[in-house]
Design a protein around this motif. Structure first.
Motif, PDB file in Angstrom:
ATOM      1  N   ALA A   1      47.072  16.782 -10.545  1.00 35.25           N
ATOM      2  CA  ALA A   1      48.605  16.585 -10.082  1.00 35.25           C
ATOM      3  C   ALA A   1      49.872  16.183 -11.244  1.00 35.25           C
ATOM      4  O   ALA A   1      49.530  16.616 -12.336  1.00 35.25           O
ATOM      5  N   ILE A   2      50.806  16.689 -10.172  1.00 33.61           N
ATOM      6  CA  ILE A   2      52.196  17.039 -10.872  1.00 33.61           C
ATOM      7  C   ILE A   2      52.971  15.678 -10.251  1.00 33.61           C
ATOM      8  O   ILE A   2      53.419  15.346  -9.246  1.00 33.61           O
ATOM      9  N   ALA A   3      53.454  14.871 -12.045  1.00 29.58           N
ATOM     10  CA  ALA A   3      54.076  13.553 -10.784  1.00 29.58           C
ATOM     11  C   ALA A   3      56.073  13.813 -11.373  1.00 29.58           C
ATOM     12  O   ALA A   3      56.257  14.179 -12.861  1.00 29.58           O
ATOM     13  N   THR A   4      57.001  13.094 -10.932  1.00 28.96           N
ATOM     14  CA  THR A   4      57.786  13.078 -11.170  1.00 28.96           C
ATOM     15  C   THR A   4      58.295  11.292 -11.028  1.00 28.96           C
ATOM     16  O   THR A   4      57.863  10.712 -10.488  1.00 28.96           O
ATOM     17  N   THR A   5      59.421  11.080 -11.964  1.00 24.71           N
ATOM     18  CA  THR A   5      59.574   9.793 -12.075  1.00 24.71           C
ATOM     19  C   THR A   5      60.826  10.047 -12.884  1.00 24.71           C
ATOM     20  O   THR A   5      61.536  10.586 -13.377  1.00 24.71           O
ATOM     21  N   GLU A   6      61.975   8.719 -12.379  1.00 25.40           N
ATOM     22  CA  GLU A   6      63.513   8.246 -12.141  1.00 25.40           C
ATOM     23  C   GLU A   6      63.513   7.272 -12.568  1.00 25.40           C
ATOM     24  O   GLU A   6      63.049   6.245 -11.699  1.00 25.40           O
TER      25      GLU A   6
END
Length: 339
Positions: free
Chosen positions: A226-231
């Motif tokens: 899985a690839i995740a982004t958070t901001e």
């Protein structure tokens, strides 16, 4: 049944909320004592709550009070680890606001001490107790959307207050730390293997030289692919914005929001709704639920839902993010000792 005598460390904004919850919202608990090093702060909160409770200026005196069964720590972030360790060494169950620690040496010591002494430690990752996020976790863990492939987590605070007083790296250690835990919570059983982060001062560029970063984006790769982004951003003028999304092989789950209520307004100006502007409004039920769960786990000797090990993993990601910003490179978690 004996009520749990809870000592509160920290009478500030979050401490006051937790104090009110312990005193008025948890039938199984009693606010036994409050400690705050600021002269008069503990007494002021006790007076506001109208309870018959002990007041201390030294948190260690509260921890050593033989009448205390458990402590709730809501002191400034950089004091958390020392207070947690003191409670563990006195055999007292601990609820600690995030972050549990700000370096891995402290985090490792807490995990090891709690396991060695068999002392319960719960960390304040409130999204694990918010109904939508809990339901999302259950759906994902049961395989309803297949293997998670893409994840997103967002935290945008409504207003940047007292910017000059914010410690360096706060956006990772105190804000995105929630999102790091959320991503692991919504990708059950998976572990992050690589982190890449960028950050800047876009709200207050004049404070960048003093160490303030008010905007950040982090990308994570997990061992299940899985690839995740958070901001995170410290000033969303439209309200307090907390959301997550998980896309899997067989569907998608979203959680969180910004609405004050389900009411939607339709008139000549268009369609609109009111938004929450404060974390204690948006996450009120979650804040209460996490303490209710903590008290229940202490009384009935059950495992907590947000452990010291969970906090250590979130901290590892935060520290890797800081290293990534410094180096402008991806950081592989298994190749770096982050202290």
């Amino acid at each position: 049944m004996k009520r749990l005598n809870v000592g509160l460390i920290g009478a500030g904004r979050m401490g006051a909320f937790h104090g009110e919850t312990i005193a008025n919202r948890l039938p199984q608990a009693t606010l036994y004592a409050v400690a705050d090093p600021v002269p008069g702060a503990a007494e002021k909160l006790i007076s506001q709550l109208n309870v018959n409770t002990k007041a201390y200026t030294d948190p260690m005196e509260l921890i050593q009070d033989p009448g205390v069964d458990a402590v709730v720590i809501a002191s400034p972030a950089r004091t958390h680890a020392s207070n947690v360790l003191a409670a563990i060494k006195n055999g007292i169950a601990v609820f600690c606001e995030k972050p549990m620690a700000v370096n891995l040496t402290e985090a490792n010591e807490i995990v090891e001490a709690s396991e060695e002494r068999n002392v319960l430690v719960q960390v304040g990752f409130n999204r694990r107790f918010e109904k939508g996020f809990k339901a999302a976790h259950t759906e994902i863990a049961s395989g309803k959307i297949g293997t998670p492939q893409l994840l997103k987590s967002t935290t945008r605070d409504p207003k940047l207050n007292r910017a000059e007083t914010i410690p360096e790296w706060t956006i990772f250690l105190e804000t995105l730390i929630h999102d790091f835990d959320t991503l692991m919570y919504l990708n059950p059983g998976a572990k992050p293997v690589e982190v890449y982060a960028v950050a800047d001062a876009l709200i207050r560029p004049d404070l960048k030289a003093k160490g303030l970063l008010d905007t950040a984006v982090v990308t994570l790769k997990f061992d299940n692919g899985a690839i995740a982004t958070t901001e995170a951003n410290f000033q969303a003028v439209y309200g307090y914005d907390v959301r997550a999304e998980v896309f899997g092989a067989e569907g998608m789950i979203t959680a969180g929001g910004i609405r004050e209520s389900s009411m939607t307004r339709y008139n000549q100006n268009g369609v609109s709704f009111d938004t929450c502007r404060y974390d204690q409004d948006l996450l009120f039920d979650a804040y209460v639920a996490e303490l209710s769960s903590f008290v229940d786990c202490v009384i009935h000797q059950k495992p907590v839902l947000a452990t010291a090990e969970d906090a250590r993993w979130a901290l590892k990601i935060a520290l890797a993010s800081i290293e990534s910003v410094k180096s402008n490179l991806p950081i592989k978690l298994d190749q770096h000792i982050l202290v």
